[in-house]
Scaffold this motif. Structure first.
Motif, PDB file in Angstrom:
ATOM      1  N   ALA A  49      -8.140   4.558  35.012  1.00 12.96           N
ATOM      2  CA  ALA A  49      -7.322   4.982  33.874  1.00 12.96           C
ATOM      3  C   ALA A  49      -6.618   3.798  33.217  1.00 12.96           C
ATOM      4  CB  ALA A  49      -6.290   6.013  34.327  1.00 12.96           C
ATOM      5  N   LEU A  55      -7.212   4.056  25.388  1.00 12.48           N
ATOM      6  CA  LEU A  55      -6.097   4.498  24.550  1.00 12.48           C
ATOM      7  C   LEU A  55      -6.599   5.132  23.260  1.00 12.48           C
ATOM      8  CD1 LEU A  55      -3.753   1.482  25.100  1.00 12.48           C
ATOM      9  CD2 LEU A  55      -3.194   3.839  25.540  1.00 12.48           C
ATOM     10  N   PRO A  58      -6.351   9.331  23.299  1.00 11.78           N
ATOM     11  CA  PRO A  58      -5.185  10.085  22.810  1.00 11.78           C
ATOM     12  C   PRO A  58      -4.856   9.793  21.352  1.00 11.78           C
ATOM     13  CG  PRO A  58      -4.493   8.337  24.308  1.00 11.78           C
ATOM     14  CD  PRO A  58      -5.990   8.451  24.421  1.00 11.78           C
ATOM     15  N   ARG A 269       2.787  17.154  21.902  1.00  8.25           N
ATOM     16  CA  ARG A 269       2.711  17.977  23.103  1.00  8.25           C
ATOM     17  C   ARG A 269       1.268  18.397  23.384  1.00  8.25           C
ATOM     18  NH1 ARG A 269       7.219  22.266  23.594  1.00  8.25           N
ATOM     19  NH2 ARG A 269       8.229  20.259  23.890  1.00  8.25           N
ATOM     20  N   GLN A 270       0.612  18.846  22.322  1.00  7.75           N
ATOM     21  CA  GLN A 270      -0.787  19.262  22.441  1.00  7.75           C
ATOM     22  C   GLN A 270      -1.664  18.089  22.899  1.00  7.75           C
ATOM     23  OE1 GLN A 270      -1.929  22.115  19.884  1.00  7.75           O
ATOM     24  NE2 GLN A 270      -3.699  22.279  21.217  1.00  7.75           N
ATOM     25  N   THR A 271      -1.409  16.920  22.310  1.00 10.17           N
ATOM     26  CA  THR A 271      -2.231  15.742  22.607  1.00 10.17           C
ATOM     27  C   THR A 271      -2.054  15.288  24.048  1.00 10.17           C
ATOM     28  OG1 THR A 271      -1.943  15.072  20.315  1.00 10.17           O
ATOM     29  CG2 THR A 271      -2.845  13.437  21.805  1.00 10.17           C
ATOM     30  N   VAL A 272      -0.809  15.341  24.546  1.00 11.23           N
ATOM     31  CA  VAL A 272      -0.568  14.921  25.927  1.00 11.23           C
ATOM     32  C   VAL A 272      -1.395  15.771  26.894  1.00 11.23           C
ATOM     33  CG1 VAL A 272       1.144  14.922  27.773  1.00 11.23           C
ATOM     34  CG2 VAL A 272       1.720  13.925  25.573  1.00 11.23           C
ATOM     35  N   ALA A 273      -1.405  17.080  26.678  1.00 15.64           N
ATOM     36  CA  ALA A 273      -2.157  17.956  27.584  1.00 15.64           C
ATOM     37  C   ALA A 273      -3.657  17.728  27.452  1.00 15.64           C
ATOM     38  CB  ALA A 273      -1.802  19.421  27.311  1.00 15.64           C
ATOM     39  N   ASP A 274      -4.136  17.577  26.211  1.00 10.85           N
ATOM     40  CA  ASP A 274      -5.569  17.322  26.016  1.00 10.85           C
ATOM     41  C   ASP A 274      -5.978  15.997  26.652  1.00 10.85           C
ATOM     42  OD1 ASP A 274      -5.860  19.661  24.663  1.00 10.85           O
ATOM     43  OD2 ASP A 274      -5.833  18.779  22.660  1.00 10.85           O
ATOM     44  N   THR A 275      -5.119  14.995  26.497  1.00  6.16           N
ATOM     45  CA  THR A 275      -5.393  13.689  27.098  1.00  6.16           C
ATOM     46  C   THR A 275      -5.444  13.808  28.612  1.00  6.16           C
ATOM     47  OG1 THR A 275      -4.188  12.649  25.298  1.00  6.16           O
ATOM     48  CG2 THR A 275      -4.616  11.293  27.227  1.00  6.16           C
ATOM     49  N   GLY A 276      -4.465  14.541  29.168  1.00  4.01           N
ATOM     50  CA  GLY A 276      -4.434  14.722  30.613  1.00  4.01           C
ATOM     51  C   GLY A 276      -5.706  15.377  31.119  1.00  4.01           C
ATOM     52  N   MET A 277      -6.213  16.348  30.359  1.00  8.79           N
ATOM     53  CA  MET A 277      -7.430  17.034  30.777  1.00  8.79           C
ATOM     54  C   MET A 277      -8.616  16.075  30.795  1.00  8.79           C
ATOM     55  SD  MET A 277      -9.710  19.910  28.955  1.00  8.79           S
ATOM     56  CE  MET A 277     -10.020  18.790  27.678  1.00  8.79           C
ATOM     57  N   MET A 279      -8.566  12.765  30.785  1.00  5.51           N
ATOM     58  CA  MET A 279      -8.376  11.623  31.679  1.00  5.51           C
ATOM     59  C   MET A 279      -8.568  12.002  33.143  1.00  5.51           C
ATOM     60  SD  MET A 279      -8.086   8.940  29.922  1.00  5.51           S
ATOM     61  CE  MET A 279      -7.707   7.873  31.301  1.00  5.51           C
ATOM     62  N   LEU A 280      -8.203  13.240  33.507  1.00  8.60           N
ATOM     63  CA  LEU A 280      -8.419  13.648  34.899  1.00  8.60           C
ATOM     64  C   LEU A 280      -9.918  13.656  35.206  1.00  8.60           C
ATOM     65  CD1 LEU A 280      -6.845  14.505  37.419  1.00  8.60           C
ATOM     66  CD2 LEU A 280      -7.299  16.869  36.814  1.00  8.60           C
ATOM     67  N   ILE A 283     -10.900  10.014  35.574  1.00 12.66           N
ATOM     68  CA  ILE A 283     -10.424   9.467  36.848  1.00 12.66           C
ATOM     69  C   ILE A 283     -11.330   9.932  37.996  1.00 12.66           C
ATOM     70  CG2 ILE A 283      -8.525   9.634  38.515  1.00 12.66           C
ATOM     71  CD1 ILE A 283      -6.675   9.778  35.938  1.00 12.66           C
TER      72      ILE A 283
END
Lengths: 427, 163
Positions: A49, A55, A58, A269-277, A279-280, A283
């Motif tokens: 990550a 980068l 996101p 907020r939406q972007t953080v969750a989409d990024t987390g999805m 990126m997981l 990873i």
């Protein structure tokens, strides 16, 4: 490796989230090997990550979210209607063209399909287009969005395969427009046969067209600025993403004046969750990538495929056939991350250009979200439009054929992809 | 129980605010750095700092995505199962995922401790600041999994009553 494959299938069928399917099944490889420390896979995962190139993910997601919040989409819709509304099956063309133009702003097929479900599709159903046709056009046209730069899928492919993201972006332009043309032709043929109406009574006058063009100039200019900026080294693709966000904020706040601070926070907020999805998944895929390279799987698969044929075109068709099947069962991000390290070396070994391969591969993989039994976009579109699955499937066949024809053309004529990147970057 | 729920809501609020703030900060940083490089005043540490903040966004974002059920799976087969079997399988899946995350958390912490002296190339800061995002993120996700599993378990008696 057998244990890994078994665990993978079992977890997949048990509805375990895809990221964990990949991560846990890859781990079984280390659990069996007493002489391999678990420190290695965990280190691989955590460091995967920590990459500046990622980068861009996101950033472009956020830029897309912001631009839909700030009224650009509605303006583009008007522009598409003025351009194509007078044609037979007007709204179907608007739907397709809107996905093409949104492609220059948004990088994700799923978000484009969701947008079209709200913008164009309800209007289509109201005006008597069948639900199946509406759902099929909405889903399949979103493939154009993923191809026209910027595209999240292309960024991931470039990251995994160490291929120039700038070149991939430029390479997506011609296939994107070609796909738009083929789909509009198909929609026109179907609309003519079924007598679907127009959404404008007459062709727009040059004056109306020009006025709408000026109104939309900021959205239409954006992908051009992006490509020029990356090509001439003003910014790297990641920096271009940050620029895209700044651009969206400035246009939304000062030109269209529709972007409020609340909307910005909501987009973040939406972007953080989409990024987390995403990126997981990245990873977890890092371990998988490590395991297959450790096992020299790409070499083994390449050796096997080369015994079948050494003809690059035939080889690519075999790979694409496999990707179509993989796309039916798995989500595009996962397929990109798992299959790029396997197939890109194979393609390179028979002399296929990585940019050419990347565009063909991403088109095929992204199509996987529209093909049953598992498809993220199918479920989104059919549930929002309340369209029965079998109607969607029947009406999507002509568009499936369009994409397969396009993939065939791209494989047979590499210049469709490579002409522009070679022109812009030099061969 | 009430206390736990309040604590959870409090943590969730912090996660949201921190991750949104970090993402905004990364954008400003990368944009500013690109501009400064163009006028020939490059910031050598900007890429490292942006990447450091980004991994935190990733792991916190992964937890927020889990909170919103955004980590999708393939429900082809499970949809055909009776609800009880589906729930049992979901609990098992949660336990497996939690074990996997715990593994990353433990080895991630060890990694951060071993490499505490390693610094970023462009700035004088321990690399462990980035590495620690993994154990923290995994711990947050294990908590979310526990919460969801608990919800599944509690839903059971209610379903029986209805039947």
């Amino acid at each position: 490796m057998t244990l890994l494959a078994l665990a993978f299938v079992a977890l997949l069928l048990a509805n375990v989230p895809l990221a964990f399917v990949v991560g846990i099944s890859s781990m079984t490889f280390f659990v069996g090997n007493a002489d391999m420390s678990l420190m290695v896979p965990v280190t691989k995962m955590i460091y995967s990550a920590q990459n500046f190139a990622l980068l861009a993910v996101p950033f472009f997601l956020l830029a897309g979210n912001l631009m839909t919040e700030c009224g650009i989409t509605r303006r583009l819709f008007d522009f598409c209607n003025i351009s194509t509304g007078h044609m037979r099956g007007g709204l179907a063309h608007v739907n397709i063209l809107l996905s093409t133009l949104m492609g220059g702003i948004s990088g994700s097929a799923a978000s484009d399909a969701a947008m079209d479900c709200r913008m164009t599709a309800p209007e289509m159903i109201k005006r008597g287009y069948s639900k199946g046709f509406t759902a099929a056009v909405t889903a399949y046209s979103s493939l154009i969005t993923a191809t026209i730069p910027p595209g999240i899928g292309l960024i991931l492919f470039g990251y995994i395969g160490s291929v120039s993201i700038g070149r991939l972006f430029v390479g997506g332009i011609m296939p994107g427009f070609l796909m738009c043309a083929i789909m509009m032709l198909t929609a026109w043929l179907i609309s003519a046969r079924r007598n679907y109406g127009r959404s404008r009574e007459r062709r727009a006058t040059p004056r109306e067209f020009l006025k709408s063009l000026v109104d939309n100039i900021w959205a239409l200019l954006f992908p051009v600025i992006l490509i020029v900026g990356i090509r001439f080294g003003f910014f790297t693709p990641s920096e271009a993403g940050a620029f895209a966000v700044a651009y969206a904020v400035v246009i939304g706040k000062f030109v269209y004046k529709e972007l409020t601070n609340d909307k910005i926070v909501e987009a973040l907020r939406q972007t953080v969750a989409d990024t987390g999805m995403i990126m997981l998944i990245i990873i977890c895929s890092a371990v998988f990538g490590y395991v297959i390279i450790y096992n020299q799987a790409p070499q083994a698969i390449a050796a096997f495929l080369v015994t079948l044929t050494e003809n690059p075109v035939a080889l690519m068709l075999i790979i694409m056939a496999f990707l179509v099947v993989a796309g039916m069962f798995m989500e595009p991000t996962v397929n990109t991350l798992l299959l790029t390290p396997i197939f890109l070396p194979v393609a390179k070994s028979v002399g296929v250009d990585p940019v050419h391969f990347g565009l063909v591969m991403m088109t095929t993989i992204t199509m996987g979200s529209f093909t049953p039994p598992v498809g993220v976009v199918i479920y989104a579109v059919c549930s929002i439009l309340e369209c029965p699955l079998k109607d969607y499937l029947r009406e999507s066949l002509p568009f499936l054929a369009c994409v397969l024809v396009l993939i065939g053309l791209m494989v047979a004529f590499p210049q469709i992809v490579l002409f522009l990147p070679n022109l812009v970057y030099g061969g | 129980m009430k206390l736990l729920r309040a604590l959870d809501g409090w943590i969730l609020g912090i996660e949201r605010r921190v991750s949104e703030l970090l993402l905004a900060a990364i954008i400003v940083l990368v944009f500013a750095a690109a501009f400064l490089r163009l006028i020939r005043h490059p910031l050598v540490w900007s890429m490292d700092l942006a990447t450091l903040l980004f991994v935190w966004v990733c792991f916190i974002g992964a937890d927020l995505a889990m909170e919103q059920n955004k980590h999708i799976g393939v429900d082809l087969l499970t949809n055909l199962m009776p609800p009880a079997a589906r729930r049992a399988l979901a609990l098992l899946a949660n336990a497996l995922a939690a074990a996997f995350l715990a593994l990353i958390a433990v080895f991630g912490t060890r990694l951060a401790v071993i490499n505490v002296k390693d610094q970023f190339q462009g700035m004088e800061l321990s690399h462990s600041w980035a590495t620690m995002s993994a154990p923290v993120g995994c711990a947050l996700m294990i908590r979310t999994l526990a919460k969801k599993s608990f919800g599944l378990l509690r839903a059971r008696p209610a379903a029986k009553e209805a039947a």
